[in-house]
Design an enzyme around this catalytic site. Structure first.
Site, mmCIF file in Angstrom:
data_model
loop_
_atom_site.group_PDB
_atom_site.id
_atom_site.type_symbol
_atom_site.label_atom_id
_atom_site.label_comp_id
_atom_site.label_asym_id
_atom_site.label_seq_id
_atom_site.Cartn_x
_atom_site.Cartn_y
_atom_site.Cartn_z
ATOM 1 N N ASP A 111 57.860 74.786 -2.594
ATOM 2 C CA ASP A 111 58.568 75.818 -3.362
ATOM 3 C C ASP A 111 59.989 75.894 -2.781
ATOM 4 O O ASP A 111 60.846 75.099 -3.134
ATOM 5 C CB ASP A 111 57.765 77.118 -3.225
ATOM 6 C CG ASP A 111 58.266 78.245 -4.091
ATOM 7 O OD1 ASP A 111 58.992 77.989 -5.044
ATOM 8 O OD2 ASP A 111 57.917 79.414 -3.815
ATOM 9 N N GLU A 129 50.759 68.041 1.340
ATOM 10 C CA GLU A 129 51.007 69.446 0.978
ATOM 11 C C GLU A 129 50.527 69.701 -0.447
ATOM 12 O O GLU A 129 50.464 68.783 -1.264
ATOM 13 C CB GLU A 129 52.520 69.737 1.044
ATOM 14 C CG GLU A 129 52.961 70.493 2.280
ATOM 15 C CD GLU A 129 52.519 71.941 2.299
ATOM 16 O OE1 GLU A 129 51.554 72.310 1.613
ATOM 17 O OE2 GLU A 129 53.142 72.723 3.039
ATOM 18 N N ARG A 159 41.343 79.035 -6.232
ATOM 19 C CA ARG A 159 41.390 77.701 -5.601
ATOM 20 C C ARG A 159 40.332 76.764 -6.180
ATOM 21 O O ARG A 159 40.469 75.555 -6.149
ATOM 22 C CB ARG A 159 41.146 77.809 -4.094
ATOM 23 C CG ARG A 159 42.221 78.559 -3.329
ATOM 24 C CD ARG A 159 42.015 78.353 -1.827
ATOM 25 N NE ARG A 159 42.742 79.323 -1.024
ATOM 26 C CZ ARG A 159 44.020 79.201 -0.667
ATOM 27 N NH1 ARG A 159 44.730 78.173 -1.081
ATOM 28 N NH2 ARG A 159 44.602 80.120 0.085
HETATM 29 P P1 IMP Z 1 57.678 77.258 0.535
HETATM 30 O O1 IMP Z 1 57.684 77.419 2.019
HETATM 31 O O2 IMP Z 1 58.523 78.297 -0.158
HETATM 32 O O3 IMP Z 1 58.025 75.861 0.057
HETATM 33 O O4 IMP Z 1 56.213 77.618 0.040
HETATM 34 C C1 IMP Z 1 55.151 76.759 0.155
HETATM 35 C C2 IMP Z 1 53.852 77.522 0.130
HETATM 36 O O5 IMP Z 1 53.896 78.679 -0.713
HETATM 37 C C3 IMP Z 1 52.775 76.634 -0.449
HETATM 38 O O6 IMP Z 1 52.136 75.857 0.557
HETATM 39 C C4 IMP Z 1 51.855 77.636 -1.120
HETATM 40 O O7 IMP Z 1 50.904 78.120 -0.193
HETATM 41 C C5 IMP Z 1 52.754 78.778 -1.531
HETATM 42 N N1 IMP Z 1 53.177 78.680 -2.951
HETATM 43 C C6 IMP Z 1 54.412 78.444 -3.426
HETATM 44 N N2 IMP Z 1 54.436 78.441 -4.775
HETATM 45 C C7 IMP Z 1 53.150 78.688 -5.163
HETATM 46 C C8 IMP Z 1 52.525 78.817 -6.472
HETATM 47 O O8 IMP Z 1 53.123 78.687 -7.555
HETATM 48 N N3 IMP Z 1 51.190 79.078 -6.438
HETATM 49 C C9 IMP Z 1 50.460 79.223 -5.301
HETATM 50 N N4 IMP Z 1 51.011 79.116 -4.078
HETATM 51 C C10 IMP Z 1 52.351 78.853 -4.005
#
Ligand code: IMP
Length: 177
Positions: free
Chosen positions: A104, A100, A166
């Site tokens: 977050d 991954e 990216r």
């Molecule tokens: P989660 O499901 O909240 O853990 O989010 C994970 C996904 O959110 C990651 O795979 C990223 O695509 C996106 N994401 C979360 N935080 C960031 C950030 O600070 N920058 C860019 N993408 C993020």
């Protein structure tokens, strides 16, 4: 300082630090997965650079495949639905290593983990380049973490803001202003 659309970012983790850490993680994987023929699953889009750099330093016999999580609003219910696409080989009895970009809240990873688990792999390990511990509300098992960072928005090295950024070789953090 760089600008991506309406936001300003400053360099946070230089390219060299990333590449050194990626190499360290690869070396641990080489030790931990000797004779296990791991199957790496890179999660698109964010992990494509990380997965590529990591994979270059893997010296044990292994395979790699890429998956994508589609999120969509289900009109039948209020919830956001997720769908994991791209699993086109058997994961049964394999040592699966999920790659991954960032964890977050942990929701995305939990969904991927549960979907992979349903295929009865021999083991599931998780590598994430970045982890925001303060933001994580779903407890997820992270076996290899590149960097723990504060709860701020970052871009670069595969991560995007509205699709852009990216291509940056370093990781940048949103400025306070
Ligand atoms: P989660 O499901 O909240 O853990 O989010 C994970 C996904 O959110 C990651 O795979 C990223 O695509 C996106 N994401 C979360 N935080 C960031 C950030 O600070 N920058 C860019 N993408 C993020």
């Amino acid at each position: 300082m760089i600008q991506i659309e309406d936001l300003k970012f400053e360099e946070f983790i230089p390219e060299n630090n990333i590449l050194n850490r990626v190499k360290e993680i690869s070396e641990k994987i080489n030790t931990d997965f000797t004779n296990k023929k791991p199957l790496f699953l890179g999660i698109l889009n964010g992990s494509f650079l990380f997965a590529a750099d990591l994979f270059k330093h893997i010296s044990v016999p292994c395979e790699i495949s890429f998956l994508k999580v589609n999120s969509y609003i289900n009109t039948e219910s209020t919830g956001k639905m997720k769908e994991l696409i791209g699993i086109n080989q058997s994961l049964t009895d394999r040592h699966v290593v999920i790659i991954e970009d960032i964890v977050d809240t942990g929701r995305t990873l939990q969904y991927i983990f549960d979907t992979v688990k349903a295929e009865n792999p021999a083991s599931i390990s998780v590598i994430t380049l970045l982890h925001k511990p303060e933001a994580t509300i779903i407890p997820v098992k992270l076996d290899y973490v590149g960097f723990e960072i504060k709860n701020e928005f970052v871009v670069g090295y595969g991560l995007d803001y509205n699709g852009y950024g990216r291509n940056l070789p370093a990781i940048y953090i949103k400025t306070k202003d």
